[in-house]
Enzyme design. Structure first.
Site, PDB file in Angstrom:
ATOM      1  N   GLU A 166       1.115  -1.495  -0.009  1.00 42.39           N
ATOM      2  CA  GLU A 166       0.210   0.122   0.180  1.00 42.39           C
ATOM      3  C   GLU A 166       1.168   1.272  -0.008  1.00 42.39           C
ATOM      4  OE1 GLU A 166      -3.047   0.493  -0.368  1.00 42.39           O
ATOM      5  OE2 GLU A 166      -3.580  -2.213  -0.396  1.00 42.39           O
ATOM      6  N   SER A 167       0.044   1.945  -0.871  1.00 41.87           N
ATOM      7  CA  SER A 167       1.084   3.549  -0.316  1.00 41.87           C
ATOM      8  C   SER A 167       1.723   4.040   0.930  1.00 41.87           C
ATOM      9  CB  SER A 167      -0.126   4.660  -0.897  1.00 41.87           C
ATOM     10  OG  SER A 167       0.650   6.181  -0.906  1.00 41.87           O
ATOM     11  N   VAL A 169       3.267   2.497   3.043  1.00 35.79           N
ATOM     12  CA  VAL A 169       4.375   1.562   3.639  1.00 35.79           C
ATOM     13  C   VAL A 169       5.897   1.581   3.675  1.00 35.79           C
ATOM     14  CG1 VAL A 169       4.846  -0.554   2.220  1.00 35.79           C
ATOM     15  CG2 VAL A 169       3.814  -0.850   4.243  1.00 35.79           C
ATOM     16  N   GLY A 170       6.351   2.126   2.255  1.00 38.10           N
ATOM     17  CA  GLY A 170       7.979   2.410   2.962  1.00 38.10           C
ATOM     18  C   GLY A 170       8.420   1.943   1.477  1.00 38.10           C
ATOM     19  N   LYS A 171       7.968   1.546   0.766  1.00 41.79           N
ATOM     20  CA  LYS A 171       8.296   0.614  -0.941  1.00 41.79           C
ATOM     21  C   LYS A 171       9.088   1.860  -0.873  1.00 41.79           C
ATOM     22  CE  LYS A 171       4.847   0.508  -3.283  1.00 41.79           C
ATOM     23  NZ  LYS A 171       4.143   1.483  -2.265  1.00 41.79           N
ATOM     24  N   ASP A 189       7.656   3.427  -8.375  1.00 43.53           N
ATOM     25  CA  ASP A 189       6.190   4.187  -8.701  1.00 43.53           C
ATOM     26  C   ASP A 189       5.250   3.223  -9.602  1.00 43.53           C
ATOM     27  OD1 ASP A 189       3.475   5.640  -7.745  1.00 43.53           O
ATOM     28  OD2 ASP A 189       4.552   6.776  -9.558  1.00 43.53           O
TER      29      ASP A 189
END
Length: 326
Positions: A166-167, A169-171, A189
């Site tokens: 999810e947006s 979360v720390g990717k 992204d």
């Protein structure tokens, strides 16, 4: 940057002949008006030899037609009038592009029929086999079915790792830490995923956002300019998927790894892990270990199964005796 939802693109794809001419440095013998925009929509090509003899069943006019040494030799062996009729009949089948290989001399009849039928006529100095193999590989990538997923793609110890979640979360933050530790960024992204064969997925970034990352509180950065060329890569095979999610105390997470989980993308199953995120967890190190462990599993070794075997518990494998070789 693109929106945070998963965007799916499943339309048919094409590549203009002008791009193939540029990428393969092909010599243009004849180009019809607006011929540079002729679309190539199939990854298959034809050796024209069989069809020159008059057999036209199963002919696909959308394919690029190849004239190699055998085809030219066959035409040379025909009487002039028979050769002219053979070439006219072949070009009347309605294809759009023809390529002469080995830099072979082109019969005037071929050039004339190209003009009459508005066929793009090209020539290469490559051998027929070399040109065919390269073109098939090229078209399989350019025309591959594809989707675009919101996520991050990085190369970790040679393993292509697609990070989803999810947006917020720390990717992207995890990707930056991985880059600082010597791994390479492919996409942030938006990850464009192509099915280049029945077993292989390849990921890349849309060209307009390639090498850029979004870090909340800092903004947009360019990883290539900030960390150097060694920190980025244009494409990478997807070997595994990691799903990041906020730690749920009520959820039971896998602590053994006895059984592999998979996610399906474009009909291909890819090993998948779900990793919970909470303060204090070093995600970069966890993902490095995940990449190395995934490689070991591909080589036939599973640490959890070896532990179960050592404890005298049943294990569904016949390769335990060979594990010490890895």
């Amino acid at each position: 940057m693109q929106g945070k939802g998963a965007v799916i693109q499943m339309a048919a794809f094409s590549v203009p002949i002008s791009k193939i001419i540029k990428d393969y440095n092909l010599e243009v013998i004849y180009m019809p008006e607006d011929g540079e925009n002729t679309p190539v929509e199939t990854p298959d090509v034809n050796r024209s030899g069989l069809y020159l003899t008059g057999f036209s069943e199963h002919f696909d006019k959308e394919r690029i037609q190849i004239f190699g040494l055998s085809e030219i030799a066959y035409l040379q062996g025909l009487p002039e009038e028979a050769r002219r009729e053979c070439i006219r009949h072949f070009f009347a089948l309605g294809f759009h592009v023809a390529v002469i290989t080995r830099g072979l001399e082109i019969f005037p009849e071929i050039y004339e029929c190209s003009r009459e039928n508005n066929v793009v006529l090209l020539r290469t100095s490559d051998t027929t086999s070399s040109f065919l193999s390269g073109l098939l590989s090229y078209l399989n990538v350019e025309l591959a079915p594809r989707i675009t997923r919101h996520g991050v793609l990085i190369e970790v110890y040679g393993e292509g790792m697609l990070i989803l979640g999810e947006s917020g979360v720390g990717k992207s933050e995890t990707a930056i830490e991985m880059v600082k530790r010597g791994h390479r960024l492919i996409a942030d992204d938006a990850v464009e995923i192509r099915r280049v064969s029945n077993r292989t997925l390849v990921g890349t970034s849309p060209e307009n956002i390639r090498h850029f990352l979004e870090l909340r509180g800092i903004g947009i950065i360019n990883a290539r300019r900030l960390f150097g060329m060694g920190a980025v890569k244009v494409t990478e095979k997807i070997d595994m998927i990691v799903k990041l999610e906020l730690w749920d105390p009520d959820k039971v997470y896998d602590r053994m790894g006895l059984e592999n989980e998979y996610a399906t993308i474009l009909g291909i199953q890819v090993p998948c892990l779900t990793i919970p995120v909470k303060p204090g967890r070093n995600l970069a190190i966890i993902l490095e270990v995940a990449a190395m462990n995934n490689r070991q599993k591909k080589m036939g070794y599973n640490a959890a199964q070896e532990l179960m075997y050592n404890l005298g518990m049943p294990v569904e494998t016949t390769d335990i005796k060979n594990w010490d070789l890895y």
